[in-house]
Design a protein around this motif. Structure first.
Motif, short mmCIF file in Angstrom:
data_model
loop_
_atom_site.label_atom_id
_atom_site.label_comp_id
_atom_site.label_asym_id
_atom_site.label_seq_id
_atom_site.Cartn_x
_atom_site.Cartn_y
_atom_site.Cartn_z
N PHE A 1 0.84 -1.21 0.00
CA PHE A 1 0.00 0.00 0.00
C PHE A 1 0.87 1.26 0.00
O PHE A 1 0.61 2.20 -0.76
CB PHE A 1 -0.92 -0.01 1.22
CG PHE A 1 -1.61 1.30 1.48
CD1 PHE A 1 -2.65 1.71 0.67
CD2 PHE A 1 -1.20 2.11 2.52
CE1 PHE A 1 -3.28 2.93 0.91
CE2 PHE A 1 -1.82 3.32 2.77
CZ PHE A 1 -2.87 3.73 1.96
N GLU A 2 1.89 1.29 0.86
CA GLU A 2 2.75 2.47 0.91
C GLU A 2 3.52 2.65 -0.38
O GLU A 2 3.75 3.78 -0.82
CB GLU A 2 3.70 2.35 2.10
CG GLU A 2 3.00 2.46 3.44
CD GLU A 2 3.96 2.37 4.60
OE1 GLU A 2 5.03 1.73 4.44
OE2 GLU A 2 3.66 2.92 5.68
N ARG B 1 1.81 6.79 -6.62
CA ARG B 1 0.76 7.77 -6.95
C ARG B 1 1.23 9.19 -6.68
O ARG B 1 0.89 10.11 -7.44
CB ARG B 1 -0.50 7.46 -6.14
CG ARG B 1 -1.21 6.19 -6.55
CD ARG B 1 -2.45 5.96 -5.72
NE ARG B 1 -3.40 7.04 -5.87
CZ ARG B 1 -4.55 7.11 -5.21
NH1 ARG B 1 -4.87 6.17 -4.33
NH2 ARG B 1 -5.38 8.12 -5.40
N ALA B 2 1.99 9.38 -5.61
CA ALA B 2 2.50 10.72 -5.31
C ALA B 2 3.47 11.19 -6.40
O ALA B 2 3.45 12.36 -6.81
CB ALA B 2 3.18 10.73 -3.94
N ARG C 1 2.41 1.77 -3.37
CA ARG C 1 1.46 2.32 -4.34
C ARG C 1 1.22 3.80 -4.08
O ARG C 1 1.14 4.61 -5.02
CB ARG C 1 0.14 1.56 -4.27
CG ARG C 1 -0.82 1.93 -5.40
CD ARG C 1 -2.26 1.63 -5.06
NE ARG C 1 -2.73 2.43 -3.95
CZ ARG C 1 -4.03 2.51 -3.61
NH1 ARG C 1 -4.92 1.82 -4.28
NH2 ARG C 1 -4.41 3.24 -2.59
N GLU C 2 1.10 4.19 -2.80
CA GLU C 2 0.88 5.59 -2.48
C GLU C 2 2.08 6.44 -2.91
O GLU C 2 1.90 7.57 -3.39
CB GLU C 2 0.62 5.75 -0.98
CG GLU C 2 -0.71 5.20 -0.52
CD GLU C 2 -1.88 5.89 -1.19
OE1 GLU C 2 -2.02 7.12 -1.03
OE2 GLU C 2 -2.63 5.20 -1.92
N GLU C 3 3.27 5.90 -2.76
CA GLU C 3 4.46 6.63 -3.20
C GLU C 3 4.45 6.78 -4.71
O GLU C 3 4.78 7.86 -5.23
CB GLU C 3 5.71 5.90 -2.73
CG GLU C 3 7.00 6.61 -3.06
CD GLU C 3 8.22 5.91 -2.53
OE1 GLU C 3 9.34 6.32 -2.88
OE2 GLU C 3 8.05 4.94 -1.76
#
Length: 649
Positions: free
Chosen positions: A264-265, A271-272, A267-269
């Protein structure tokens, strides 16, 4: 009040609860969930989706409503929630023990067994005898098992399942530590055969051994294999080991991700990074269009044959296109700027617009006060100190010291004397000849339940509480609250603050007089991950001394550089080495000695120590990997520079 789902209150009474077709499913799917608390909307028409047998980590900032959502589910007051599902709930704050003489076994028999018996009798009375004869027979058999002393036998088996010995089962429940009380509540959930298990900050008050035990139990216990688990925890290592799915509670909605915390982290990175690229592209494209339109407008107005209306119209059209710059869909599919294909906005093919990301939240802030300089190399000295209470010695002949800049993590099993040592240094257990400290030393002692122990009236606001307690103006109090991330909550009644916000208020009060030494007993309880990162940064910048008791290895790694270990009635100081290496060695010793309650005849499985050791090593070496990578890059650049110089020569 009345639980949702009864006759005339959102359902059709007992028939809906026990005889509808949906009782065959253990999945949860509730559309349009709206949640409010204290006049504030927490969820707005969101979807609650839980698949049976999965383990969900519910992530979100302090105060967004995670505990409120779990509490509404547990009490049956969430409209639309399947009423046939049995829910087990471990609250964030443990209930007090009413009868100090009652044992853990008696508490379980009188509590969970009685509730299970009542639920079975209610279900039996609601069933149709002809249509549900088989189920009625099963209920009667279980009721017979719970009667005639069978309840005590089942309670003993459940307690043994969670690691209780025979002696601890019969010991007074009031003497149990927070970790063992948590195990009693887990045993209650096993007895009630919960379909959904809700764990709200279950690692609070646990030591490292207890956290490893709980992690293994939730992830691998056979009786929980078919149970859906929802965990609220800010312990990164625990979430990484337990969760199969992530649910993010933010912006008044629930967002789902299939995978663990690390994925998850990542993917969030990603996306950022993609968001930054889209934002850069939007800024460049908007600049190009504005400059092109301005050139076209200038050329049209200074045309040799007079003002060119067509060129002005084209320049205006270019400016209109700026509104479309930066539009995109998260899934990468085509979109329409105006869509009437569906009245529901969620079904429309409308795009999002890339915008500047939010600034770092001020709620993350921790600004500890700077103490006065004592001009002394040592604040506290333990010269052969015996630590204990009521004649019981827990630590013998302890030798250690604390001075300016000390960052010490105190570890050990529950009950070995960690909290007693903190209380002894704080002077709460009387004076000791072998304990020497600076005469002007100011000490702040942050106890385990400091947030719950706030002595503020429930209806009093945070700003009024501090102003009354310290006799200062509201202006000074507001400035103090802002330094602890409570600027927006200054006027809220204390009873409306979340656990994390109460912890911030308590820390603001306890550090009001600018202490030289702060003694933390489990400070990570109730604080979310960004808040823990901010607190670690604040401790790193704090010029005084810090002694921390915590099970959260990520927090300790960021905040501490020295390790004190209590074991076998002795205090051992580990220093002069990298903290990650020190803590990894301690975790290895814990794993080598077992994780408490995982082995024995009462269990059908043994812990995979090699897997746990590999995971512990990987987690503890995370920050070390970053440093090693930086060192490797530095060496590579140096080697390249040397090669270039050699080539020039």
């Amino acid at each position: 009040g009345r639980a949702w789902g009864g006759r005339g209150f959102g359902g059709r009474g007992v028939a809906r609860r026990y005889q509808c077709a949906s009782t065959a499913s253990r999945d949860v799917l509730v559309d349009g969930v709206t949640l409010a608390f204290a006049g504030r909307e927490l969820l707005r028409r969101s979807e609650l989706r839980l698949v049976a047998g999965r383990r969900y980590a519910l992530l979100g900032r302090n105060g967004v409503g995670k505990s409120t959502l779990l509490r509404r589910i547990a009490t049956g007051s969430l409209p639309g929630f399947p009423q046939h599902l049995r829910v087990g709930y471990l609250a964030q704050e443990r209930a007090a023990i009413d009868d100090e003489r009652r044992s853990a076994l008696e508490a379980l028999v009188e509590g969970a067994c009685a509730r299970r018996r009542a639920a079975l009798e209610e279900e039996r009375d609601a069933l149709d005898e002809e249509a549900s004869a088989e189920r009625i027979c099963e209920i009667e058999a279980e009721l017979a098992e719970l009667g005639d002393g069978g309840a005590a036998g089942r309670a003993r088996a459940a307690l043994a399942r969670v690691g209780f010995s025979e002696a601890r089962m019969d010991a007074p429940a009031a003497r149990l530590s927070g970790g063992w009380r948590m195990r009693v509540e887990l045993a209650a959930a096993l007895l009630e055969k919960a379909d959904l298990l809700l764990l709200d900050e279950p690692t609070n008050h646990l030591d490292v051994r207890g956290a490893l035990w709980l992690e293994r139990f939730v992830a691998s216990d056979p009786e929980l294999a078919a149970t859906t688990v929802v965990v609220v925890s800010h312990d990164r290592a625990f979430v990484e080991a337990v969760a199969t799915d992530i649910v993010v509670f933010a912006d008044q909605e629930l967002k789902y991700f299939a995978g663990g915390l690390a994925a998850f982290e990542q993917r969030e990175e990603e996306r950022a990074v993609a968001h930054r690229h889209r934002l850069d592209a939007r800024v460049r494209r908007e600049t190009e269009l504005r400059e092109s339109a301005e050139r076209a407008r200038h050329a049209a107005r200074h045309h040799k044959k007079g003002c060119n209306d067509n060129a002005l119209r084209q320049a205006k059209q270019k400016l209109a296109k700026i509104d479309r710059v930066g539009l995109y869909r998260e899934d990468g599919k085509r979109y329409k700027t105006h869509s009437l294909s569906c009245l529901d906005e969620s079904g429309a093919l409308l795009p999002d617009k890339v915008e500047l990301g939010p600034r770092p939240a001020k709620e993350d802030r921790f600004d500890l006060p700077t103490p006065a300089d004592l001009d002394a190399p040592c604040y506290v000295s333990l010269d052969g100190l015996d630590v204990g209470y009521d004649g019981l010695v827990l630590v013998e002949r302890a030798v250690a010291s604390l001075g300016p800049g000390s960052r010490v993590a105190l570890v050990g099993d529950n009950g070995v004397g960690k909290s007693t040592l903190l209380k002894t240094i704080a002077g709460l257990l009387g004076a000791h000849d072998r304990l020497r400290m600076h005469p002007k030393l100011k000490i702040a002692y942050v106890r385990q339940d400091h947030a719950a122990a706030l002595d503020a009236p429930p209806d009093q606001s945070a700003v009024d509480y501090l102003s009354t307690r310290f006799g200062v103006s509201h202006l000074e109090t507001r400035a103090k609250l802002a330094k602890f991330g409570l600027a927006k909550q200054a006027k809220l009644p204390v009873r409306h603050l979340s656990g994390g916000q109460k912890a911030r208020l308590s820390l603001a009060a306890l550090t009001w007089e600018s202490p030289h030494l702060i003694l933390f007993d489990e400070p990570t309880n109730h604080l979310d991950m960004p808040a823990l990162d901010s607190l670690a940064d604040a401790l790193a910048a704090y010029p005084g001394a810090v002694l921390v008791v915590s099970h959260n290895r990520a927090f300790l790694s960021a905040a501490c550089d020295e390790l004190w270990e209590i074991a076998h009635n002795a205090l051992t100081v580990h220093a002069h080495a990298d903290f990650d290496d020190l803590f990894a060695a301690y975790a290895d010793r814990v794993l080598a000695n077992g994780t408490g309650g995982l082995s024995g005849a009462a269990h059908n499985f043994q812990p995979d120590r090699s897997r746990l050791a590999r995971r512990a090593e990987a987690l503890d070496a995370r920050s070390a990997k970053a440093r090693a990578k930086a060192g490797a890059n530095k060496k590579r650049h140096a080697a390249g520079a040397a090669a270039n110089r050699a080539a020039l020569i």
